[in-house]
Design a protein around this motif. Structure first.
Motif, mmCIF file in Angstrom:
data_model
loop_
_atom_site.group_PDB
_atom_site.id
_atom_site.type_symbol
_atom_site.label_atom_id
_atom_site.label_comp_id
_atom_site.label_asym_id
_atom_site.label_seq_id
_atom_site.Cartn_x
_atom_site.Cartn_y
_atom_site.Cartn_z
ATOM 1 N N ASP A 11 53.372 39.084 1.884
ATOM 2 C CA ASP A 11 52.862 38.490 1.351
ATOM 3 C C ASP A 11 52.495 37.176 1.258
ATOM 4 O O ASP A 11 53.946 36.584 1.077
ATOM 5 C CB ASP A 11 52.795 38.991 -0.184
ATOM 6 N N ALA A 12 52.143 36.373 2.057
ATOM 7 C CA ALA A 12 52.569 34.508 1.494
ATOM 8 C C ALA A 12 52.480 34.031 0.095
ATOM 9 O O ALA A 12 53.048 33.212 -0.280
ATOM 10 C CB ALA A 12 51.168 33.374 2.433
ATOM 11 N N HIS A 13 52.312 34.363 -0.255
ATOM 12 C CA HIS A 13 52.368 34.190 -2.368
ATOM 13 C C HIS A 13 53.585 35.037 -2.300
ATOM 14 O O HIS A 13 54.219 34.637 -3.611
ATOM 15 C CB HIS A 13 51.193 34.958 -2.851
ATOM 16 N N ASP A 14 54.572 35.701 -1.864
ATOM 17 C CA ASP A 14 55.521 35.857 -2.668
ATOM 18 C C ASP A 14 56.621 35.059 -2.220
ATOM 19 O O ASP A 14 56.923 33.945 -1.410
ATOM 20 C CB ASP A 14 56.730 37.411 -1.739
ATOM 21 N N ARG A 15 58.041 34.793 -3.181
ATOM 22 C CA ARG A 15 58.940 34.022 -3.105
ATOM 23 C C ARG A 15 60.224 34.634 -2.875
ATOM 24 O O ARG A 15 60.393 35.744 -3.782
ATOM 25 C CB ARG A 15 59.201 33.428 -4.188
ATOM 26 N N VAL A 44 55.574 32.979 5.044
ATOM 27 C CA VAL A 44 56.475 32.483 4.089
ATOM 28 C C VAL A 44 56.014 31.081 4.191
ATOM 29 O O VAL A 44 56.890 29.968 4.813
ATOM 30 C CB VAL A 44 57.887 32.440 3.716
ATOM 31 N N ASP A 47 57.957 26.427 1.004
ATOM 32 C CA ASP A 47 57.650 25.964 -0.836
ATOM 33 C C ASP A 47 57.519 27.281 -1.745
ATOM 34 O O ASP A 47 57.478 27.547 -2.709
ATOM 35 C CB ASP A 47 56.586 25.153 -1.114
ATOM 36 N N HIS A 48 58.110 28.268 -0.867
ATOM 37 C CA HIS A 48 58.134 29.283 -1.311
ATOM 38 C C HIS A 48 59.573 30.076 -1.001
ATOM 39 O O HIS A 48 59.655 31.855 -1.374
ATOM 40 C CB HIS A 48 57.417 30.623 -0.952
ATOM 41 N N GLU A 72 61.276 35.303 -10.205
ATOM 42 C CA GLU A 72 59.934 34.814 -9.666
ATOM 43 C C GLU A 72 60.212 34.830 -8.188
ATOM 44 O O GLU A 72 58.712 34.664 -7.696
ATOM 45 C CB GLU A 72 59.831 33.189 -9.788
ATOM 46 N N HIS A 73 61.311 35.623 -7.453
ATOM 47 C CA HIS A 73 61.745 36.054 -6.278
ATOM 48 C C HIS A 73 61.099 37.732 -6.593
ATOM 49 O O HIS A 73 61.855 38.432 -6.798
ATOM 50 C CB HIS A 73 62.706 35.144 -6.130
ATOM 51 N N LYS A 152 56.594 47.173 -2.716
ATOM 52 C CA LYS A 152 55.674 47.345 -2.910
ATOM 53 C C LYS A 152 54.578 48.954 -3.185
ATOM 54 O O LYS A 152 53.422 48.954 -3.208
ATOM 55 C CB LYS A 152 54.329 46.049 -2.522
#
Length: 157
Positions: A11-15, A44, A47-48, A72-73, A152
């Motif tokens: 997921d590109a939103h994961d940090r 990824v 910036d993540h 956050e990660h 997940k």
């Protein structure tokens, strides 16, 4: 046939957090490059990906814990090199760091990847940082992506 749970796609939103030791930086820098390239290859964005340098492998768990407790990660990748010397110093570092990382992972329910090379010589370390025996930085990033996706798709506890 049993129900086999597969990891969700990246997921590109994961940090992702990467904690890397400055000690033996000629090798840990290569491990870092491999980990970052693997995460980028999975979509990824830079910036993540958060990178924190620590003095040595002994300091990895404290910063890994801070990243993990921050929430956050999706995963924390720890990279370091401990080379055996003339004393048992390496054994104490390796044992303490590995146990701490395991505890952090379980306490905060987040993958904490052990990318600390525990070698007899610098030659062995180089061989495991893109040489004859693979690339531990890439392997840890691949494992982080796999574990994040798998968690997940697992039932909630």
């Amino acid at each position: 046939m049993p129900n086999e749970i597969q990891p969700a796609p990246a997921d590109a939103h994961d940090r992702y957090a990467i904690v890397v030791a400055q000690w033996n930086q000629s090798v840990t820098g290569v491990l870092l490059e491999g980990a970052v390239a693997t995460l980028r290859g999975a979509g990824v964005a830079d910036d993540h990906i958060d990178v924190a340098w620590v003095p040595g492998s002994w300091e990895l768990p404290l910063v890994a814990q801070r990243f993990a407790e921050g929430g956050e990660h999706a995963a924390v990748i720890c990279l370091g090199v401990v080379v055996r010397g003339e004393t048992s110093h390496d054994q104490h570092i390796n044992r303490g760091v590995s146990l701490a990382m395991s505890q952090i992972s379980l306490q905060f329910d987040i993958p904490v990847l052990f990318g600390v090379l525990t070698c007899e010589s610098m030659e062995q370390a180089v061989d495991r940082a893109g040489g004859a025996h693979g690339h531990k930085g890439q392997e840890c990033a691949e494992a982080a992506l796999h574990m994040v996706g798998l968690l997940k798709n697992l039932p909630a506890s």
